[in-house]
Design an enzyme around this catalytic site. Structure first.
Site, short mmCIF file in Angstrom:
data_model
loop_
_atom_site.label_atom_id
_atom_site.label_comp_id
_atom_site.label_asym_id
_atom_site.label_seq_id
_atom_site.Cartn_x
_atom_site.Cartn_y
_atom_site.Cartn_z
N THR A 1 0.84 -1.21 0.00
CA THR A 1 0.00 0.00 0.00
C THR A 1 0.87 1.26 0.00
OG1 THR A 1 -1.42 1.31 1.47
CG2 THR A 1 -0.15 -0.39 2.52
N ASP A 2 0.33 2.35 -0.51
CA ASP A 2 1.05 3.63 -0.45
C ASP A 2 1.20 4.12 0.99
OD1 ASP A 2 -1.61 4.32 -0.01
OD2 ASP A 2 -1.64 6.00 -1.42
N GLU A 3 0.40 3.54 1.91
CA GLU A 3 0.43 4.04 3.29
C GLU A 3 1.77 3.76 3.97
OE1 GLU A 3 -3.19 3.56 5.54
OE2 GLU A 3 -4.36 3.38 3.71
N TYR B 1 -1.44 -0.42 11.12
CA TYR B 1 -1.69 -1.09 9.83
C TYR B 1 -0.53 -0.86 8.87
CZ TYR B 1 -3.28 -1.44 4.98
OH TYR B 1 -3.36 -1.72 3.63
N LYS C 1 2.38 -3.43 7.25
CA LYS C 1 2.58 -3.63 5.81
C LYS C 1 4.04 -3.30 5.42
CE LYS C 1 -0.15 -4.55 3.06
NZ LYS C 1 -0.63 -5.87 2.54
P1 NAD Z 1 -10.01 -6.93 2.76
O1 NAD Z 1 -9.93 -6.63 4.21
O2 NAD Z 1 -11.26 -6.63 2.01
O3 NAD Z 1 -9.71 -8.49 2.51
C1 NAD Z 1 -8.71 -9.19 3.18
C2 NAD Z 1 -8.92 -10.67 2.91
O4 NAD Z 1 -7.86 -11.39 3.57
C3 NAD Z 1 -10.24 -11.22 3.48
O5 NAD Z 1 -10.83 -12.08 2.54
C4 NAD Z 1 -9.79 -12.01 4.72
O6 NAD Z 1 -10.65 -13.09 5.03
C5 NAD Z 1 -8.42 -12.48 4.27
N1 NAD Z 1 -7.54 -12.79 5.40
C6 NAD Z 1 -7.32 -12.02 6.51
N2 NAD Z 1 -6.46 -12.65 7.33
C7 NAD Z 1 -6.12 -13.82 6.72
C8 NAD Z 1 -5.24 -14.89 7.07
N3 NAD Z 1 -4.58 -14.89 8.22
N4 NAD Z 1 -5.13 -15.94 6.21
C9 NAD Z 1 -5.84 -15.96 5.04
N5 NAD Z 1 -6.67 -14.98 4.68
C10 NAD Z 1 -6.81 -13.92 5.50
O7 NAD Z 1 -8.76 -6.20 2.12
P2 NAD Z 1 -8.60 -5.49 0.70
O8 NAD Z 1 -9.07 -4.11 0.80
O9 NAD Z 1 -9.13 -6.40 -0.35
O10 NAD Z 1 -7.01 -5.43 0.60
C11 NAD Z 1 -6.27 -6.52 0.06
C12 NAD Z 1 -4.79 -6.20 0.11
O11 NAD Z 1 -4.54 -5.00 -0.62
C13 NAD Z 1 -4.28 -5.95 1.53
O12 NAD Z 1 -3.01 -6.57 1.63
C14 NAD Z 1 -4.16 -4.44 1.63
O13 NAD Z 1 -3.12 -4.07 2.51
C15 NAD Z 1 -3.84 -4.07 0.20
N6 NAD Z 1 -4.28 -2.74 -0.24
C16 NAD Z 1 -5.57 -2.34 -0.04
C17 NAD Z 1 -5.98 -1.09 -0.49
C18 NAD Z 1 -7.42 -0.62 -0.33
O14 NAD Z 1 -7.72 0.54 -0.66
N7 NAD Z 1 -8.34 -1.45 0.11
C19 NAD Z 1 -5.07 -0.25 -1.14
C20 NAD Z 1 -3.75 -0.69 -1.33
C21 NAD Z 1 -3.37 -1.95 -0.87
P1 TYD Z 2 -10.37 4.56 4.80
O1 TYD Z 2 -11.35 4.16 3.76
O2 TYD Z 2 -10.44 3.94 6.15
O3 TYD Z 2 -8.93 4.36 4.13
P2 TYD Z 2 -7.46 4.84 4.67
O4 TYD Z 2 -7.57 5.37 6.04
O5 TYD Z 2 -6.70 3.55 4.63
O6 TYD Z 2 -6.99 5.85 3.68
O7 TYD Z 2 -10.48 6.14 4.99
C1 TYD Z 2 -10.31 7.03 3.90
C2 TYD Z 2 -10.36 8.44 4.44
O8 TYD Z 2 -11.68 8.69 4.93
C3 TYD Z 2 -9.44 8.68 5.61
O9 TYD Z 2 -8.94 10.02 5.53
C4 TYD Z 2 -10.34 8.54 6.82
C5 TYD Z 2 -11.67 9.05 6.32
N1 TYD Z 2 -12.87 8.46 6.95
C6 TYD Z 2 -13.84 9.29 7.50
O10 TYD Z 2 -13.74 10.53 7.49
N2 TYD Z 2 -14.95 8.71 8.07
C7 TYD Z 2 -15.11 7.36 8.13
O11 TYD Z 2 -16.13 6.88 8.68
C8 TYD Z 2 -14.11 6.52 7.54
C9 TYD Z 2 -14.23 5.02 7.57
C10 TYD Z 2 -13.01 7.12 6.96
#
Ligand code: NAD
Ligand code: TYD
Length: 340
Positions: free
Chosen positions: A129-131, A154, A158
């Site tokens: 992630t970019d975070e 988090y 990562k």
């Molecule tokens: P999500 O929380 O929707 O899904 C996570 C999945 O992992 C779920 O299906 C969960 O059951 C599974 N999981 C959790 N713990 C596990 C374990 N111990 N063993 C096997 N499976 C397990 O997450 P997401 O938003 O789909 O993100 C997926 C990946 O992409 C993550 O690694 C996250 O850090 C990365 N990512 C997410 C975003 C975003 O905006 N959502 C952006 C950049 C990177």
């Molecule tokens: P989020 O979707 O949790 O992603 P991330 O924190 O990983 O970027 O949140 C996106 C942005 O929205 C972040 O600045 C936090 C804000 N946010 C709110 O203001 N209210 C909310 O209820 C949530 C879940 C997020």
């Protein structure tokens, strides 16, 4: 490209399920094994249409299980490629309970790496992630050279996983890539993250909780475009390369929320400013020039197109939303927002 047998971990979650859908639909020479623990974020409904697909197998399991169990799976299914999506992924949850983030995101990744190294897989792709880069001021963007400076449990977990992946490449020659993507949105996202939460609340005439002043900036990418970027990396990238992924779509949270309200026809009076997230990162912005130049990737939709598609998807999948927002979700919501 030769036939790929891909182990996707976390494939029942938001991005993993979108990735598996793309692979099974667009790449007929791939077989996919989905290893998922089915935490609160994992949902087999996300891939319901593929349950009996002849190039797909679901395995209910934990990436923290012994490396032997993972090695057995790699052998049985002749896996040549691992894409690790499995993670605890929500910043707010990492603030209330960081330990599981270390267990899954760090120890779980280590487990997979040991199995991947011993089985000499062709490629290990870590979905990061970019975070991990921390927070930006009002100027500049993250490049692949930006030092890691994670601010939440988090993002720290990562970043630790990214370091381990790189160390396995350096020490044992594991062929890896790391992708660092900005915030995703799209179908099947659990309504704890900003966009699906706001759509859900707006549709139910519930208040929209905005953290602090709501002027924090995220760089939004439609989930399908993240999936195509990962595919480009698997297909073309040399081992050991790291790629930032993003769509040049910087938006302040309040702007995103106002857009959603406008599209679903609900009033801005639903917005409620609540206590800010501790340590809240102010701004993320990605320079995705490397993946665009080297691998020819580009996003397929603008933010306006992607958000319209996303809102339409939630509107026509009310049953999916109602199912995931029932049961334990209510307790989660009360815990996170009850006293804010
Ligand atoms: P999500 O929380 O929707 O899904 C996570 C999945 O992992 C779920 O299906 C969960 O059951 C599974 N999981 C959790 N713990 C596990 C374990 N111990 N063993 C096997 N499976 C397990 O997450 P997401 O938003 O789909 O993100 C997926 C990946 O992409 C993550 O690694 C996250 O850090 C990365 N990512 C997410 C975003 C975003 O905006 N959502 C952006 C950049 C990177
Ligand atoms: P989020 O979707 O949790 O992603 P991330 O924190 O990983 O970027 O949140 C996106 C942005 O929205 C972040 O600045 C936090 C804000 N946010 C709110 O203001 N209210 C909310 O209820 C949530 C879940 C997020």
């Amino acid at each position: 490209m030769t036939m790929k047998n891909i182990l996707v971990t976390g494939g029942a979650g938001f991005i993993g399920s979108n990735f598996i859908r793309m692979v099974l639909t667009e790449h007929p020479d791939c077989f996919v094994v989905n290893l998922d623990k089915l935490t609160y974020a994992g949902n087999l409904e996300n891939l319901a249409e593929f349950h009996h697909h002849d190039r797909y197998q679901f395995v209910h399991g934990d990436i923290c299980d012994s490396p032997l169990a993972v090695k057995f799976l790699l052998d049985q299914c002749q896996i040549d490629t691992i894409v690790n999506f499995a993670a605890e992924s929500h910043v707010d949850r990492s603030i209330t309970g960081p330990k599981i983030f270390i267990e899954t995101n760090v120890a779980g990744t280590l487990n997979l790496l040991e199995a991947a190294r011993d089985k000499k897989v062709d490629r290990f792709l870590q979905v990061s992630t970019d975070e991990v880069y921390g927070s930006l001021g009002s100027e500049g963007k993250f490049t692949e050279q930006t030092p890691l400076s994670p601010n939440s449990p988090y993002s720290a977990s990562k970043a630790a996983a990214d370091h381990l992946v790189r160390a396995f490449g350096h020490t044992w020659g594991l062929k890896y890539n790391i992708t660092r993507c900005s915030n995703n949105y799209g179908p099947y996202q659990f309504p704890e993250k900003l966009i699906p939460l706001m759509i859900h609340n707006a549709l139910h005439d519930k208040e929209l909780p905005v953290y602090g002043d709501g002027m924090q900036v995220r760089d939004w990418l439609y989930v399908y475009d993240h999936c195509t970027a990962i595919w480009c990396v698997l297909d073309q990238a040399p081992p050991g390369e790291i790629y930032n992924i993003g769509g040049c779509n910087e938006k302040a949270n309040l702007d995103v929320i106002n857009l959603i309200l406008g599209r679903v026809g609900k009033p801005t009076t639903l917005i409620r400013h609540v206590k800010d997230r501790p340590g809240h990162d102010r701004r993320y912005a990605i320079d995705a020039g490397k993946i665009m130049r080297q691998l020819g990737w580009k996003p397929s939709v603008t933010f306006e197109q992607g958000i319209a598609r996303t809102i339409d998807w939630y509107l026509s999948n009310g049953k999916w939303l109602a199912n995931v927002a029932s049961g334990q979700y209510q307790q989660y919501y009360e815990k996170m927002y009850g006293n804010r």
